[in-house]
Write an enzyme that holds these catalytic residues in place. Structure first.
Site, PDB file in Angstrom:
ATOM      1  N   SER A 185      -1.931  57.816   5.104  1.00 26.04           N
ATOM      2  CA  SER A 185      -1.593  56.973   4.119  1.00 26.04           C
ATOM      3  C   SER A 185      -2.603  56.285   3.451  1.00 26.04           C
ATOM      4  O   SER A 185      -3.536  55.658   3.924  1.00 26.04           O
ATOM      5  CB  SER A 185      -0.753  55.984   4.721  1.00 26.04           C
ATOM      6  OG  SER A 185       0.437  56.577   5.776  1.00 26.04           O
ATOM      7  N   ARG A 192      -1.144  47.646  11.055  1.00 23.29           N
ATOM      8  CA  ARG A 192      -2.551  48.128  10.528  1.00 23.29           C
ATOM      9  C   ARG A 192      -3.534  46.847  10.618  1.00 23.29           C
ATOM     10  O   ARG A 192      -4.400  46.980   9.575  1.00 23.29           O
ATOM     11  CB  ARG A 192      -2.402  48.818   9.147  1.00 23.29           C
ATOM     12  CG  ARG A 192      -1.293  49.837   9.147  1.00 23.29           C
ATOM     13  CD  ARG A 192      -1.666  51.089   9.996  1.00 23.29           C
ATOM     14  NE  ARG A 192      -1.063  52.144   9.431  1.00 23.29           N
ATOM     15  CZ  ARG A 192      -0.102  52.730  10.222  1.00 23.29           C
ATOM     16  NH1 ARG A 192       0.365  52.011  11.076  1.00 23.29           N
ATOM     17  NH2 ARG A 192       0.573  53.821   9.844  1.00 23.29           N
ATOM     18  N   GLU A 214      -4.765  50.977   2.426  1.00 21.19           N
ATOM     19  CA  GLU A 214      -4.912  51.196   3.805  1.00 21.19           C
ATOM     20  C   GLU A 214      -6.618  51.596   4.043  1.00 21.19           C
ATOM     21  O   GLU A 214      -7.195  51.445   5.324  1.00 21.19           O
ATOM     22  CB  GLU A 214      -3.921  52.016   4.466  1.00 21.19           C
ATOM     23  CG  GLU A 214      -3.679  51.941   5.821  1.00 21.19           C
ATOM     24  CD  GLU A 214      -3.376  53.175   6.856  1.00 21.19           C
ATOM     25  OE1 GLU A 214      -4.177  53.836   6.936  1.00 21.19           O
ATOM     26  OE2 GLU A 214      -2.166  52.993   7.125  1.00 21.19           O
TER      27      GLU A 214
HETATM   28  N1  EPU Z   1       9.655  57.803   0.852  1.00 20.57           N
HETATM   29  C1  EPU Z   1       9.941  58.478  -0.227  1.00 20.57           C
HETATM   30  N2  EPU Z   1       9.076  59.252  -1.242  1.00 20.57           N
HETATM   31  C2  EPU Z   1       7.850  59.552  -0.586  1.00 20.57           C
HETATM   32  C3  EPU Z   1       7.411  58.990   0.741  1.00 20.57           C
HETATM   33  C4  EPU Z   1       8.556  58.293   1.470  1.00 20.57           C
HETATM   34  O1  EPU Z   1      11.021  58.291  -1.179  1.00 20.57           O
HETATM   35  O2  EPU Z   1       7.136  60.313  -1.250  1.00 20.57           O
HETATM   36  C5  EPU Z   1      10.754  57.162   1.499  1.00 20.57           C
HETATM   37  C6  EPU Z   1      11.244  57.975   2.768  1.00 20.57           C
HETATM   38  O3  EPU Z   1      12.228  58.653   2.358  1.00 20.57           O
HETATM   39  C7  EPU Z   1      11.466  57.016   3.788  1.00 20.57           C
HETATM   40  C8  EPU Z   1      10.435  55.849   3.279  1.00 20.57           C
HETATM   41  O4  EPU Z   1       9.907  56.085   2.158  1.00 20.57           O
HETATM   42  O5  EPU Z   1      12.775  56.418   3.400  1.00 20.57           O
HETATM   43  C9  EPU Z   1       9.278  55.898   4.420  1.00 20.57           C
HETATM   44  O6  EPU Z   1       8.759  57.106   4.517  1.00 20.57           O
HETATM   45  P1  EPU Z   1       7.999  57.824   5.643  1.00 20.57           P
HETATM   46  O7  EPU Z   1       9.048  57.612   6.809  1.00 20.57           O
HETATM   47  O8  EPU Z   1       7.431  59.034   5.386  1.00 20.57           O
HETATM   48  O9  EPU Z   1       6.936  56.681   6.180  1.00 20.57           O
HETATM   49  P2  EPU Z   1       6.049  55.824   5.372  1.00 20.57           P
HETATM   50  O10 EPU Z   1       6.328  54.207   5.540  1.00 20.57           O
HETATM   51  O11 EPU Z   1       5.825  56.430   4.172  1.00 20.57           O
HETATM   52  C10 EPU Z   1       4.406  54.951   7.564  1.00 20.57           C
HETATM   53  C11 EPU Z   1       3.097  55.027   8.026  1.00 20.57           C
HETATM   54  C12 EPU Z   1       2.631  56.557   8.615  1.00 20.57           C
HETATM   55  C13 EPU Z   1       3.655  57.162   9.505  1.00 20.57           C
HETATM   56  C14 EPU Z   1       5.023  57.139   9.004  1.00 20.57           C
HETATM   57  C15 EPU Z   1       6.220  57.123  10.368  1.00 20.57           C
HETATM   58  C16 EPU Z   1       1.988  53.331   6.732  1.00 20.57           C
HETATM   59  C17 EPU Z   1       0.982  53.057   5.816  1.00 20.57           C
HETATM   60  N3  EPU Z   1       2.249  54.712   7.060  1.00 20.57           N
HETATM   61  O12 EPU Z   1       4.648  55.642   6.292  1.00 20.57           O
HETATM   62  O13 EPU Z   1       1.449  56.686   8.812  1.00 20.57           O
HETATM   63  O14 EPU Z   1       3.308  58.677   9.868  1.00 20.57           O
HETATM   64  O15 EPU Z   1       5.480  55.641   8.449  1.00 20.57           O
HETATM   65  O16 EPU Z   1       5.999  56.219  10.877  1.00 20.57           O
HETATM   66  O17 EPU Z   1       2.636  52.453   7.645  1.00 20.57           O
HETATM   67  C18 EPU Z   1      -0.742  56.862   8.166  1.00 20.57           C
HETATM   68  O18 EPU Z   1      -0.939  55.601   8.571  1.00 20.57           O
HETATM   69  O19 EPU Z   1      -1.854  57.473   7.615  1.00 20.57           O
HETATM   70  C19 EPU Z   1       0.289  57.277   8.282  1.00 20.57           C
HETATM   71  C20 EPU Z   1       0.746  58.443   8.035  1.00 20.57           C
END
Ligand code: EPU
Length: 335
Positions: A234, A162, A331
């Site tokens: 995010s 990012r 972000e």
């Molecule tokens: N998780 C939870 N509770 C929640 C959300 C997430 O326990 O409410 C856990 C999930 O179960 C998982 C981990 O946290 O084990 C990661 O969650 P997720 O795969 O949904 O991805 P993220 O790290 O929360 C990032 C990006 C997203 C992107 C996803 C998939 C960032 C800031 N965000 O989210 O990007 O879609 O990975 O690759 O890096 C964005 O930038 O706007 C965005 C949506």
């Protein structure tokens, strides 16, 4: 080129915050930009692209500049690869769709990310194990200070998680007009993240169409539609911490998700998980809340001001800090 005065920004930011700008100019072709700057002579300007990663907390008293050109052109091709130049105003997902229809691999995992092509390099959009930088070859921009156009090769864009030079040294200094990508004609499925492989297999295997459909369905299940509920994806970044910090937390919370970061003994934690475990998933104060299916996303239930969203975000940061000793950064661009 179209110039608007005292324009309402409600429909131009995905958080649906009601602020105004003194002036806003839409341009279609990059060549219009020198004339635009000569005509408007703005003391203060900034780019407002799709408005998907911005939170306005006040009116903007300068000139907002919005790219609207949507052309896609194949500029080079061999048996294995294709180079494509896309204008900054093209919807990102239209580019993904265009690639999938032509059997071109590279950005299918980035399906359905809201925003425009010109914004993709700025924060190096990423999802499901792929980042825009993996496909970007170069970025072309107008530099108002010199009146020149500049093309920067990807190696010089300082891409990171990012992150890019457009958020650092070139912030507020350039207007991205087009981005050049390299896509592969040969299959290169990247299915290692979360539920992706399961969802792709359930659709019959790793074709481009199946991957795109799987990613779209995963996103739709977790992330709120900005047309229905104001949000900017995010709201926070995932924190990158020293391995020792991650290990300390892991011993206390063995189920905590961790993602390796190349080099330097660092690990990425999941802010969504930290916020969720702080008891805030679905929590709401007035018109602002933590989304009920993905805690990394803050939502505007209608009528929230930017100031209210910021105050709520600070509370979330504070709660995570108290519970885990971890600082999570925003972000979204806050203005
Ligand atoms: N998780 C939870 N509770 C929640 C959300 C997430 O326990 O409410 C856990 C999930 O179960 C998982 C981990 O946290 O084990 C990661 O969650 P997720 O795969 O949904 O991805 P993220 O790290 O929360 C990032 C990006 C997203 C992107 C996803 C998939 C960032 C800031 N965000 O989210 O990007 O879609 O990975 O690759 O890096 C964005 O930038 O706007 C965005 C949506």
């Amino acid at each position: 080129m179209r110039i608007f005065e005292h324009i309402d920004l409600l429909q131009r930011n995905s958080f649906h915050v009601a602020q105004r700008a003194a002036r806003l100019a839409e341009f279609d072709k990059a060549e219009e930009l020198p004339t635009l700057f000569e005509q408007c002579r703005p003391e203060k300007w900034m780019v407002l692209s799709g408005g998907n990663n911005i939170l306005f907390t006040q009116d903007y008293d300068g000139l907002l500049i919005t790219p609207c050109g949507t052309d896609i052109e194949i500029v080079a091709e061999n048996e294995r690869e294709v180079e494509v130049e896309a204008e900054a105003g093209l919807e990102w997902d239209d580019l993904v769709q265009w690639c999938v229809e032509r059997n071109l691999w590279g950005i299918e995992n980035l399906s359905l990310i809201p925003g425009k092509v010109g914004a993709a390099p700025v924060q190096n959009i990423g999802a499901y194990g792929v980042e825009a930088k993996d496909a970007i070859r170069s970025v072309t921009m107008f530099v108002p200070e010199s009146g020149n156009f500049l093309t920067l090769a990807a190696e010089h864009c300082a891409f990171g998680y990012r992150e890019s030079v457009f958020k650092q040294n070139l912030r507020g200094k350039v207007i991205i007009t087009s981005v050049r990508f390299r896509f592969s004609k040969e299959p290169n499925p990247i299915l290692g993240y979360g539920d992706v492989i399961r969802e792709v297999e359930a659709r019959g295997g790793a074709t481009l169409k199946n991957i795109r459909e799987a990613i779209c369905d995963i996103r739709r299940a977790k992330l709120p539609d900005t047309a229905v509920l104001g949000n900017a994806g995010s709201f926070f970044k995932n924190p990158v911490v020293d391995i020792e910090v991650a290990e300390r937390l892991r011993s206390e919370y063995p189920e905590m998700p961790l993602y390796p970061v190349a080099g330097e003994g660092k690990v990425k934690l999941a802010s969504g998980w930290l916020i969720d475990k702080s008891g805030l998933k679905g929590y709401r104060e007035g018109s602002v809340g933590v989304h009920e299916r993905q805690a990394l996303v803050l939502v505007n239930y209608g009528g929230a001001t930017g100031g209210e969203v910021i105050a709520f975000a600070r509370m979330v940061q504070q709660r995570v800090k108290e519970r885990f000793g971890i600082e999570i950064d925003t972000e979204v661009n806050i203005l």
